[in-house]
Design an enzyme around this catalytic site. Structure first.
Site, PDB file in Angstrom:
ATOM      1  N   LYS A  43      -8.451   8.450   3.553  1.00 16.57           N
ATOM      2  CA  LYS A  43      -7.302   8.636   2.645  1.00 16.57           C
ATOM      3  C   LYS A  43      -7.608   9.676   1.570  1.00 16.57           C
ATOM      4  O   LYS A  43      -8.762   9.781   1.121  1.00 16.57           O
ATOM      5  CB  LYS A  43      -6.980   7.270   2.029  1.00 16.57           C
ATOM      6  N   SER A 118       0.549   2.533   0.015  1.00 23.43           N
ATOM      7  CA  SER A 118       0.375   3.958  -0.126  1.00 23.43           C
ATOM      8  C   SER A 118      -0.519   4.580   0.945  1.00 23.43           C
ATOM      9  O   SER A 118      -0.536   5.795   1.078  1.00 23.43           O
ATOM     10  CB  SER A 118      -0.216   4.269  -1.501  1.00 23.43           C
ATOM     11  N   SER A 142      -1.670  -1.763  -0.396  1.00 24.99           N
ATOM     12  CA  SER A 142      -1.576  -0.451   0.251  1.00 24.99           C
ATOM     13  C   SER A 142      -2.325  -0.291   1.566  1.00 24.99           C
ATOM     14  O   SER A 142      -2.158   0.728   2.232  1.00 24.99           O
ATOM     15  CB  SER A 142      -2.032   0.636  -0.712  1.00 24.99           C
TER      16      SER A 142
HETATM   17  N1  GLN Z   1       2.777  -0.745  -3.790  1.00 29.71           N
HETATM   18  C1  GLN Z   1       1.899  -1.127  -4.827  1.00 29.71           C
HETATM   19  C2  GLN Z   1       2.054  -0.182  -5.991  1.00 29.71           C
HETATM   20  O1  GLN Z   1       2.853   0.672  -5.905  1.00 29.71           O
HETATM   21  C3  GLN Z   1       0.487  -1.173  -4.338  1.00 29.71           C
HETATM   22  C4  GLN Z   1      -0.117   0.158  -4.164  1.00 29.71           C
HETATM   23  C5  GLN Z   1      -1.562   0.097  -3.738  1.00 29.71           C
HETATM   24  O2  GLN Z   1      -2.033  -0.934  -3.262  1.00 29.71           O
HETATM   25  N2  GLN Z   1      -2.282   1.182  -3.952  1.00 29.71           N
HETATM   26  O3  GLN Z   1       1.403  -0.291  -6.974  1.00 29.71           O
END
Ligand code: GLN
Length: 460
Positions: A43, A118, A142
């Site tokens: 990532k 994400s 994410s």
């Molecule tokens: N969707 C969650 C957020 O927007 C989690 C994102 C993540 O785990 N990096 O914070």
């Protein structure tokens, strides 16, 4: 999957998907070790000496890391080949991979839909067969949410099981790196390599990582699995609840004992998370001032230092990141700290206690619940409604606040055309990844392979 095949598939499908943001030349010499020759994607928010580490942000568009993250160094030491970097919501903030400076990634099952986020680039790359396994990061879901939306396996390890050294920080008390793969075994093999103590990260547990692969096939007839029935809510997509019921039947057939349990403070998870995570983010992102870190704005001479910072940060950060910084600084500011941040920490404690009590009082080995309320949604649908996007995280953020390990894996498909995957979430006891992965492997073995393939393969 061979390295050659992986590179061919990337060349063939990545244009449609935008899963990879960078692809690296393969090394001239084959590596050696337990993962020799295994192609792995990483990532964008994980530091690699190869290429750039942008975290999906314009701010870091030219950032080259002078060091490898611990997880990357360990993968390479084990012989794996880092084939490229994958798309992410900026700094990991989002649930759809639409908030990226590189544009959105598409879901291989239906390219008009998001892959989740994400770590959507990593999940789409695995689901489309571009790599067998990829690294993601999970702060509030994410890894799990994109794995579920792309019909593959994602493992969020216990907080502290894997070093965060070299992970671009979002919310440091929640951030974890973990694998996304086609199978439970692939994820276990990679997790075994990247996990374990690291002197570079004081929040990384000193406990050595136990063997995760050799007991995967051990029967689960001695295990007790808690079912959080209240989360199988009528507001979920019907395929989510039906898929989870079917998965529970399979676990029961495999000999597990199922027990209904309650998590009384589950309702507070979203509110607590969306205070704690932005608060930590606002502090972590203060370093991006355009001097020490990040690009400087293209402006004529700014009139003051403040104006200079403001210009850099306004141009460098996208709208979602700015929203989080404003929210985070607000809840930490004098006068609001007690009302918001401190209360969120108290709610976090109650949420964690619910999990501890459920595991302890019923002598459970794992819990079963949904990953998301529904399958992947159309690109653009929730861009104007941040709260609707935050609600996607309703089943994942509580587990993050409690710091527990969890696996997301496919359990069924919707009857849309084309069909969309839905997942189940299995949550384990802290640092008991071996048992959690054993349950996941059993479910995987009992689950028939879907009769259809992702849309991206249509015509092949
Ligand atoms: N969707 C969650 C957020 O927007 C989690 C994102 C993540 O785990 N990096 O914070």
């Amino acid at each position: 999957m061979s390295l050659q095949r992986s590179l061919e598939n990337i060349a063939r499908y990545n244009n449609q998907l935008n899963a990879f943001t960078q692809v690296f030349d393969p090394p001239s010499r084959a590596g050696q070790g337990p993962l020799a020759g295994l192609p792995v994607a990483v990532k964008e928010n994980i530091c690699t000496r190869l290429g750039r580490t942008t975290a999906g942000s314009r701010f870091l568009e030219n950032y080259r890391s002078p060091f490898d993250a611990t997880v990357v160094a360990r993968l390479q030491h084990a012989g794996a080949v880092i084939v490229g970097k994958t798309n992410t919501d900026e700094f990991g903030m989002g649930s759809s991979t639409e908030h990226s400076a590189f544009g959105p990634t598409r879901n291989p099952w239906d390219p008009s839909r998001v892959p989740g986020g994400s770590s959507g680039g990593s999940a789409a790359a695995v689901a489309a067969g571009l790599v067998p396994v990829a690294l993601g990061s999970d702060t509030g879901g994410s890894i799990r949410q994109p794995a579920a939306m792309c019909g593959i396996v994602g493992v969020k390890p216990t907080y502290g099981r894997v070093s965060r050294y070299g992970l671009v920080a979002f919310a440091s008390s929640l951030d974890v790196i973990g694998p996304i793969g086609c199978t439970v075994q692939d994820c276990a093999r990679v997790l075994e390599i990247i996990a374990g103590p690291d002197p570079h990260d004081s929040t990384c547990s000193p406990r050595p990582c136990p063997d995760l692969t050799s007991k995967l096939e051990t029967p689960i007839d001695d295990l007790r699995i808690g079912v959080v029935r209240s989360l199988l809510s009528p507001s979920n997509h019907p395929a989510v609840n039906a898929g989870i019921e079917a998965a529970l039947d399979r676990l029961k057939c495999a000999g597990a004992t199922l027990i209904d349990v309650e998590l009384p403070h589950a309702d507070a998870a979203i509110a607590a998370y969306y205070i704690v995570a932005p608060a930590e983010a606002s502090s972590n992102l203060a370093r991006y001032d355009g001097v020490r870190f990040g690009r400087s704005a293209e402006t004529s001479e700014p009139e003051s230092l403040d104006a200079f910072y403001r210009a850099n940060r306004t141009q460098g950060f996208g709208p979602e990141v700015r929203r989080r910084i404003i929210l985070g600084t607000h809840v930490l500011s004098a006068g609001y700290y007690d009302a918001y941040y401190l209360r969120a920490l108290k709610a976090r404690r109650l949420i964690k206690r619910d999990y501890d009590q459920a595991f302890h009082d019923h002598a459970l080995h794992a819990l079963a619940m949904p990953v998301t309320p529904g399958p992947a949604f159309p690109i653009g649908q929730r861009l104007d409604d941040p709260l609707a996007l935050y609600l996607e995280d309703v089943y994942t953020v509580g587990v993050s606040l409690a710091g527990l390990p969890a696996v997301a894996m496919p359990c069924s498909l919707t009857d849309d055309a084309p069909p969309l995957p839905v997942g189940i979430q299995l949550v384990g006891r802290a640092f008991d990844e071996p048992t959690l992965l054993r349950v996941a492997r059993t479910l995987e073995r009992q689950t028939p392979r879907p009769p259809v393939r992702p849309q991206v393969f249509a015509g092949d």
